[in-house]
Structure formats: C-alpha cells, structure tokens
Design a protein around this motif. Structure first.
Motif, PDB file in Angstrom:
ATOM      1  N   MET A 364      15.658  63.668  90.679  1.00  0.00           N
ATOM      2  CA  MET A 364      16.465  62.708  91.568  1.00  0.00           C
ATOM      3  C   MET A 364      15.533  61.302  91.730  1.00  0.00           C
ATOM      4  N   GLN A 365      16.223  60.055  91.359  1.00  0.00           N
ATOM      5  CA  GLN A 365      15.367  58.922  91.563  1.00  0.00           C
ATOM      6  C   GLN A 365      16.467  57.806  92.035  1.00  0.00           C
ATOM      7  N   ALA A 366      15.686  57.035  92.944  1.00  0.00           N
ATOM      8  CA  ALA A 366      16.536  55.943  93.447  1.00  0.00           C
ATOM      9  C   ALA A 366      15.718  54.498  93.180  1.00  0.00           C
ATOM     10  N   PRO A 367      16.001  54.299  91.827  1.00  0.00           N
ATOM     11  CA  PRO A 367      14.828  53.001  91.334  1.00  0.00           C
ATOM     12  C   PRO A 367      15.174  51.631  91.763  1.00  0.00           C
ATOM     13  N   LYS A 368      14.842  50.713  91.156  1.00  0.00           N
ATOM     14  CA  LYS A 368      14.924  49.478  92.008  1.00  0.00           C
ATOM     15  C   LYS A 368      16.321  48.908  91.739  1.00  0.00           C
ATOM     16  N   ASN A 369      17.125  49.352  90.570  1.00  0.00           N
ATOM     17  CA  ASN A 369      18.427  48.816  90.196  1.00  0.00           C
ATOM     18  C   ASN A 369      19.486  49.168  91.147  1.00  0.00           C
ATOM     19  N   GLY A 370      19.311  49.925  92.086  1.00  0.00           N
ATOM     20  CA  GLY A 370      20.142  50.070  93.475  1.00  0.00           C
ATOM     21  C   GLY A 370      21.154  51.282  92.989  1.00  0.00           C
ATOM     22  N   PHE A 371      21.025  51.990  91.754  1.00  0.00           N
ATOM     23  CA  PHE A 371      21.868  53.337  91.738  1.00  0.00           C
ATOM     24  C   PHE A 371      20.893  54.580  91.985  1.00  0.00           C
ATOM     25  N   PHE A 372      21.506  55.365  92.707  1.00  0.00           N
ATOM     26  CA  PHE A 372      20.784  56.822  92.847  1.00  0.00           C
ATOM     27  C   PHE A 372      21.146  57.702  91.926  1.00  0.00           C
ATOM     28  N   GLY A 380      17.723  66.159  80.437  1.00  0.00           N
ATOM     29  CA  GLY A 380      18.262  64.602  80.686  1.00  0.00           C
ATOM     30  C   GLY A 380      19.567  64.452  80.831  1.00  0.00           C
ATOM     31  N   THR A 381      20.409  65.329  80.911  1.00  0.00           N
ATOM     32  CA  THR A 381      21.734  64.827  81.326  1.00  0.00           C
ATOM     33  C   THR A 381      22.213  64.132  82.432  1.00  0.00           C
ATOM     34  N   LEU A 382      22.771  63.228  82.475  1.00  0.00           N
ATOM     35  CA  LEU A 382      23.403  62.457  83.609  1.00  0.00           C
ATOM     36  C   LEU A 382      24.282  63.367  84.411  1.00  0.00           C
ATOM     37  N   LEU A 383      24.263  63.689  85.626  1.00  0.00           N
ATOM     38  CA  LEU A 383      24.784  64.413  86.426  1.00  0.00           C
ATOM     39  C   LEU A 383      25.779  63.672  87.231  1.00  0.00           C
ATOM     40  N   SER A 384      25.178  62.377  87.835  1.00  0.00           N
ATOM     41  CA  SER A 384      25.935  61.610  88.639  1.00  0.00           C
ATOM     42  C   SER A 384      25.072  60.424  89.161  1.00  0.00           C
ATOM     43  N   ALA A 385      25.492  59.256  89.208  1.00  0.00           N
ATOM     44  CA  ALA A 385      24.843  57.854  89.391  1.00  0.00           C
ATOM     45  C   ALA A 385      25.914  57.019  90.609  1.00  0.00           C
ATOM     46  N   GLU A 386      25.442  56.675  91.552  1.00  0.00           N
ATOM     47  CA  GLU A 386      26.100  55.685  92.639  1.00  0.00           C
ATOM     48  C   GLU A 386      25.364  55.061  93.136  1.00  0.00           C
ATOM     49  N   LYS A 387      25.930  53.511  93.574  1.00  0.00           N
ATOM     50  CA  LYS A 387      25.139  52.681  94.288  1.00  0.00           C
ATOM     51  C   LYS A 387      24.736  53.205  95.647  1.00  0.00           C
ATOM     52  N   PHE A 388      23.395  53.043  96.104  1.00  0.00           N
ATOM     53  CA  PHE A 388      22.948  53.188  97.348  1.00  0.00           C
ATOM     54  C   PHE A 388      22.695  51.877  97.960  1.00  0.00           C
ATOM     55  N   ILE A 389      23.244  50.670  97.310  1.00  0.00           N
ATOM     56  CA  ILE A 389      23.020  49.522  97.970  1.00  0.00           C
ATOM     57  C   ILE A 389      24.040  48.674  97.558  1.00  0.00           C
ATOM     58  N   ASN A 390      24.522  47.554  98.017  1.00  0.00           N
ATOM     59  CA  ASN A 390      25.358  46.660  97.580  1.00  0.00           C
ATOM     60  C   ASN A 390      24.693  45.941  96.489  1.00  0.00           C
ATOM     61  N   LEU A 391      24.901  46.463  95.180  1.00  0.00           N
ATOM     62  CA  LEU A 391      24.401  45.508  94.063  1.00  0.00           C
ATOM     63  C   LEU A 391      25.423  44.724  93.314  1.00  0.00           C
ATOM     64  N   THR A 392      25.083  43.693  92.494  1.00  0.00           N
ATOM     65  CA  THR A 392      25.788  42.937  91.877  1.00  0.00           C
ATOM     66  C   THR A 392      25.508  42.680  90.671  1.00  0.00           C
ATOM     67  N   TRP A 393      24.614  43.246  89.801  1.00  0.00           N
ATOM     68  CA  TRP A 393      24.200  42.973  88.569  1.00  0.00           C
ATOM     69  C   TRP A 393      25.335  44.076  87.538  1.00  0.00           C
ATOM     70  N   ALA A 394      25.648  45.213  88.196  1.00  0.00           N
ATOM     71  CA  ALA A 394      26.316  45.950  87.359  1.00  0.00           C
ATOM     72  C   ALA A 394      27.556  46.335  88.302  1.00  0.00           C
ATOM     73  N   THR A 395      28.832  46.922  87.932  1.00  0.00           N
ATOM     74  CA  THR A 395      29.755  47.417  88.693  1.00  0.00           C
ATOM     75  C   THR A 395      29.675  49.064  88.777  1.00  0.00           C
ATOM     76  N   HIS A 396      29.274  49.880  88.001  1.00  0.00           N
ATOM     77  CA  HIS A 396      29.328  51.088  88.013  1.00  0.00           C
ATOM     78  C   HIS A 396      28.576  51.806  86.987  1.00  0.00           C
ATOM     79  N   VAL A 397      28.015  53.020  86.867  1.00  0.00           N
ATOM     80  CA  VAL A 397      27.542  53.638  85.637  1.00  0.00           C
ATOM     81  C   VAL A 397      28.471  54.496  84.848  1.00  0.00           C
ATOM     82  N   ASP A 398      28.708  53.977  83.504  1.00  0.00           N
ATOM     83  CA  ASP A 398      29.643  54.760  82.794  1.00  0.00           C
ATOM     84  C   ASP A 398      29.367  56.280  82.512  1.00  0.00           C
TER      85      ASP A 398
END
Length: 725
Positions: A364-372, A380-398
């Motif tokens: 688990m990581q919550a890096p600078k970009n605002g997604f958890f 390394g398979t992505l299991l989930s990624a969601e915003k933990f703050i209100n961010l504006t540079w991206a809409t979501h993770v595909d």
C-alpha cells in the motif's frame, strides 16, 4: 566488525573515545567526525540485532528494532498498557535536547536497552530510553555549505542497527557504521560522487548482512540509484540505477535498456534524469523482495527533460528488487511522464489482506499524486486505486491499464499555466503513515493545497543548481496580501483514516495547519501524531475521537514510536519544526511552529514532567533601507530570487524561521557586504554557500533590490495589522 566488548572493557574504552582516530576505508571522504565520551553504558551487548530477531520482531513487542518497527513498515505497536481508557494519565517521563536548530524527522530505534536517534546535520545520539541520559553522540562534521544541495532542509530520518553496529547516511553522501556501544567509527564509505549534488536524508535498512541506502538531489541534477553494502566492511554488494544513463555508453542491465525506451531527448545531459530513492523501503522476507519508492525527474518539467513525452521509467514508481542481488523483478508507475514533482518515495506498507474472499499479499502507498494504491506485492498487479484527497490533475486510474486518466490542461506546457491539486508537496509527503492490525485502517498525514505551474521558456541547465523548469513568477505567491491571505485560507492538513479494502474514508480529523507529523497506531486503540501547532495528540483508532494532547512547544513532523522497558510502555517522538514546507511556505507557518527547539520527548503513564517554556522570538524586525531600484530591476530580482533562494529563505522572501528572514537582514544596508555573503561565501561556515558561478554582481544586487522591496511590503503590512498609520 569488532567483537562485543565486556562492560568493564567498555568503561575503560569510554575514557579515551575522544583520542581514538576514525577508521576509514580507502574510498571514504576526508571529512571525519567525533564521538562524545559516554556517560553510562549498557551492561549487555549493544544492538545485537540479526535476521532472526528482525524476522520475529513481533515476538519482541517492547523493542523498535527497525525503521517501521518491522520489515513490513506498518508502524503499529502491539503494546497494550497505554489504552484509549487510560491515555489521559500519560505524562512526560523525560526529554533530551539535541542541541541543533533545524528540522527533525528521525524515527528512533530502541533495542537492548538503548535508544539510537539522529538530529539535523546527520548527528547520531545514543540515550538511555528509561531516563534520556546521554550515552554517546557522534557528529560526522558535514560541511555546512552542503545545505545548498538539501532541497528540503538538513534533516536525517534515522539509523539502522545490526550485530553491534549503527548505520546511518550523512548529508554529504557517506554511509557510516558506528560501534553501537561506543559511537566509534568502524568504517565509512562515500556512496556517491562527492563532486555531484547528491545528499542523503533517508534511513538505511539492513537485510541479511547488507545495508541498503539511497540518496537525494534530483532537483539539482543527479542520476538516482540505491546501493547495498556489506555490513562487515562497507564494500558494495550491488547497485540498482532507477533511470537509464547515456545510451552510447551502454546499459547496466536489461531493466535500464527497457527504461531507456520510455525516454526522449538527451536527459543525461541535464543532470542525469533524477529518480532518486531518498526515503521509502519495505521488505518481504518470504518473497525476498525489497520494495523501493522512486522520486521525481530532473528537471520537474517533462517537456524539457524528455521532449516528446514518454513514461520516463522508473520515475515516480514502486520497484521490486531481489534483496540479495539488486536484480529488477517488477515495477508499478504511479505517475507516468511525471511533471508535477509527484514522487512515489512516500511510505510503503506491506500487509496480508482478504480481498474478495482471497488473502492477498498487498503493498500500500499513498504517494504525492493523491491516489491510494493497493498492489499485489508478488507481481505488482494493481488491485485498486482511489483518490484520498480532492485532486485535479487526473480524473481516476484506469484499472485495465493501471494508468491515471489525466486532465489535459494539467500539463502546463501545453499552453496556459495550470493550477493543480495537489501541489508539488503532494497530498501526502514523506511523513510516515501507519496501518493498524486491529482496525484494518491506514492513517495518513494529509496535505491539501494547490500550486500553480507554468512552463519556463528561458530554462538553462546550470550544473549543481536547482532545475525545476517551471515559471518562477507563477510559482511564487501573489504580491497582494489579500490574495496571499485567501490562498492561506485553503491550505489544509488532516489525519485521515482510510479503509484500504473499500478504498473509502473511515474518519478524519482536521488540523489547525498543514505539514503535520508521521503516525503511530497501537493495540491500545490509539493513534498518535505530532502537529504543526506544537502538540503531540492521541485519537481513538476506531473512531478518531480526541483523547489526549501535550504541548511540545514546537511544530512536530517526525513520527512517534512506542517501546517497553522494565514493564512500562513509553511513547516517544522527536520534535523540531523543519522540512520543505517549513522552509518554503514561511508566509503560512503558524507561530506555534516557530520555536527552534530540537529534542526527544518521551511519555509514560503517571509521569508528571514539564518542558521548559520556549523562548519565542519575532519572525522579523523590519528596518529596510530606502528603495532605490526601479520596478523592472526588482522584478528581475524576484525571478532570480525564486530560482536561487526560495528553497531556503522562503517564497517571496518570507522565511519559515529556520533560516534567517532576509527582510530583516542588516546586509540589506550594505551592498558590498551583501555581495560578500552571496558571491564570496562569507557565511559559508554557517550554511550560506557562495553563489559565485551561478550569479554575477549585477544579479546579486537585483536580488537585494527585490528583498528590500519585500521588506517594505512586510513592514507596511505589519503596521496595517497593528492599526498604525
């Protein structure tokens, strides 16, 4: 490595520590340090930590033997003596003054009856964890002008211990091994080219007889890597580069060949590409995988660094390596083609978690970009990624591609400047988060404010200087005080409890300001965090209810720990305001943060200790000379200031108090004296380096003109607030 000495031998040896010469390998730097004579010494073997003990860390819940307590870096203590029901009886047991006045970010290590910690300038301290009595101190004597290459203060995040040795990285790039009982140097090696602007602020980790250390300096133009050294003599075991070098010179391995395909232009001529491994690491002993977080590029602006785009591997990535050899296994890139300083060097936590009816080994990581992010750490398979703050540079993770879906306007070099959430300090910075095995929640120290980015059309590469590639004026604060105040009103910070299974918020606590400390969770249903307004606070882990606080008289950014000695549980934290926000955003530093106290404060149930009252001082006393420069000259000075000075002296010349506020400097009245400081290095011994070679005399005076302008602006604002006409 020296054999363990008897208590009698140690006592005899303590009498001659100051006279003993440092042992150095041939590639050690010429700078040496000195151990201060011990006052007391433990009676049993010091730091007798090995693989067996670290792998079974939960069997010793009273110790804190590694940076995150265990290899999984959860920062969770199983101790239960201090609970949400009795925490109100927690009081100060002891304090220990570091004797420094800059940022404090270290996690202390407590094992075999000794606490090992570090203060600013990479100074190592060994103290008695029962009383705070000093055992020994080692100062590596880092040259003060090395501060010019420390983007985010002269901090150090702690040590690692192994089989009687204490390992730490010095700011100037040395890895040093000390005798855990005496503080004497066993060996030291230069891990970087001392001619290049590398630094070390992170804590090393030790895995099976190898000590791992990364470095910083991407803002100034370096090529990132992590290295492993043999604990016995400091010989290098392996090195893994995080970005490719000049293709004409060949690649070190297939990973670098693969990474080079994601770069364009001649990045190696702009300082090496960046991608430094300056903080996070975690280790899975069953998979024998070391996980590292990789930082930003050089320069930040990708259109300059890699014209034509590209993912720019392994910038802003989590990379899994074989711990024994450093061989690449897998990676996940959080921000492809990073251009906002969205590093992935933030805290990495490992856990086994049931997801959709299946137990997964997750990272688990919550890096600078605002997604958890939740990844399967086996591959390394992505299991989930969601915003933990209100961010504006991206809409979501595909979830099919694993890539963020960017808002096109956020890439500021496409035309107009971009106001982006989060800022370059991120939605979560270096401050460690914590995972509770009881609640299943992750507790994140959140930052929440935007930044304005614009393309630097006049970028010129200058070796050793800061290389951001963004418009200096757009990146500064507005001249209008009303606009500055409006920006300050949206600068927020909070403690966020996050459910990694559902990727939803469980609860939050809004703090008075931002840049609050790292987090500890405990089996007593507690979460501890230091705050920017000078307190250590406790909340219930399940609901976030405030149950205790104690004034520590300075802003706190380091994470607390918990340990047990003689049947008593302690909570301990290193306090001292500092780091990037403290230096740069002086305009918004709260008065409660501004004490220059650096110390360890330690608590236990029933204690009644008190800290001395801090000596508060004003931010600045205004007495500027007359403004003689025209507006055009002052504007040129502002651009030069933002490019060369704001990283230490603050945006728009407003200091965060760690560094003298230039608006009150007596050198403003002395043009020749100003040049002696700026160009000739008159204060280099105090940490103000010479900028000769980066600035000429005319440019130095333009900066002075700008600071004089800001001093008058500050003086007028001060009078206005006081109601003085």
């Amino acid at each position: 490595m020296k054999p363990t000495l008897s208590a009698v031998a140690l006592l005899s040896l303590s009498l001659c520590i100051a006279a003993c010469s440092d042992q150095k390998t041939e590639d050690a730097t010429s700078t040496t340090g000195a151990a201060v004579e011990a006052t007391t010494l433990p009676l049993k073997a010091a730091a007798a930590v090995d693989a067996e003990r670290l792998l079974a860390a939960d069997a010793e819940p009273g110790s804190w033997m590694s940076h995150g307590r265990t290899y999984s870096e959860q920062r969770y203590s199983p101790l239960t003596q201090i609970t949400a029901d009795n925490v109100q009886d927690l009081g100060l047991a002891w304090s220990y003054d570091f004797g420094t006045q800059r940022g404090i970010e270290a996690t202390s290590i407590v094992v075999d009856g000794v606490m090992y910690s570090t203060s600013s300038w990479s100074i190592v301290h060994a103290v008695d964890p029962r009383t705070g009595e000093a055992l020994w101190t080692y100062d590596p004597k880092v040259a003060k002008d090395k501060a010019r290459h420390a983007c985010c203060d002269v901090v150090n995040r702690g040590v690692a211990v192994w089989q009687g040795q204490v390992f730490f990285g010095a700011l100037d790039g040395r890895l040093i091994a000390l005798d855990a009982a005496t503080g004497e140097v066993n060996w030291q090696v230069a891990t970087v080219d001392s001619e290049l602007p590398y630094t070390i602020t992170g804590a090393p980790r030790v895995i099976d007889g190898k000590v791992m250390i990364g470095n910083g300096g991407a803002e100034y133009g370096v090529r990132g890597f992590i290295s492993a050294y043999n604990v016995s003599d400091g010989t290098m075991a392996w090195r893994f580069y995080t970005v490719p070098g000049n293709p004409e010179l060949g690649f070190e391995n297939e990973a670098m060949e693969m990474a080079a395909e994601t770069w364009n232009g001649q990045w190696w001529e702009l300082g090496g590409g960046g991608g430094t491994v300056w903080d996070s690491m975690a280790y899975d002993p069953e998979l024998d995988l070391l996980y590292i977080g990789v930082g930003n590029g050089t320069p930040w602006n990708q259109s300059i660094r890699s014209p034509g785009g590209g993912d720019n591997l392994f910038l802003s990535s989590i990379v899994a390596l074989k711990a024994d050899t450093g061989e690449y296994v897998w990676h996940y890139q959080t921000t492809p083609g990073e251009t906002w300083d969205y590093t992935a060097t933030q805290h990495i936590v490992l856990a086994d978690m049931e997801l959709e009816g299946k137990t997964r080994k997750v990272l688990m990581q919550a890096p600078k970009n605002g997604f958890f992010y939740v990844l399967d750490r086996t591959d390394g398979t992505l299991l989930s990624a969601e915003k933990f703050i209100n961010l504006t540079w991206a809409t979501h993770v595909d979830m099919e591609t694993g890539r963020p879906v960017e808002v096109p306007e956020a890439r500021y070099y496409n035309g107009a400047p971009a106001t982006v959430l989060p800022s370059y300090l991120g939605g979560h910075n270096w401050h460690p988060m914590s995972y509770s095995q009881d609640t299943g929640l992750v507790y994140i120290p959140v930052l929440d404010f935007p930044a304005v980015y614009g393309d630097d059309k006049d970028f010129v590469y200058r070796p050793g200087a800061a290389h951001l590639g963004i418009d200096a004026i757009l990146g500064s604060l507005p001249d209008s005080q009303a606009e500055r105040d409006a920006y300050g009103a949206i600068v927020a910070g909070r403690l966020l409890a996050w459910d990694p299974k559902t990727q939803k918020e469980a609860w939050r606590v809004e703090h008075k300001g931002t840049w609050n400390g790292g987090v500890l969770s405990t089996a007593g249903n507690l979460v501890f965090q230091g705050t920017a307004d000078g307190k250590l606070k406790a909340f219930t882990a399940d609901k976030g209810e405030s149950v205790w606080e104690f004034p520590v008289n300075t802003g706190t950014v380091a994470p607390p720990i918990s340990y047990e000695i003689d049947g008593e549980q302690y909570i301990s934290v290193n306090v001292g305001w500092g780091g990037a926000y403290a230096l740069v955003f002086g305009e918004y530093v709260m008065p409660e943060s501004q004490s220059s106290i650096n110390r360890i404060v330690t608590f236990k149930l029933g204690a009644k200790g008190k800290l001395p009252e801090p000596e508060w001082r004003p931010r600045v006393t205004f007495n500027p000379p007359a403004e003689t420069a025209d507006k055009a000259t002052a504007l040129e000075g502002k651009i030069l200031y933002q490019d060369n000075c704001n990283g230490c002296h603050g945006l728009n010349a407003v200091s965060g108090l760690l560094i003298p506020d230039l608006r009150g400097s007596g050198w403003l009245h002395d043009a020749d004296g100003w040049d002696k400081v700026v160009l000739k290095g008159a204060l280099a011994a105090s940490g103000m380096p010479s900028f000769d070679g980066y600035l000429n005399a005319a440019e130095s005076q333009k900066i002075r003109a700008y600071v004089i302008q800001e001093a008058w602006r500050g003086a007028r604002n001060q009078k206005a607030k006081a109601g003085v006409q």
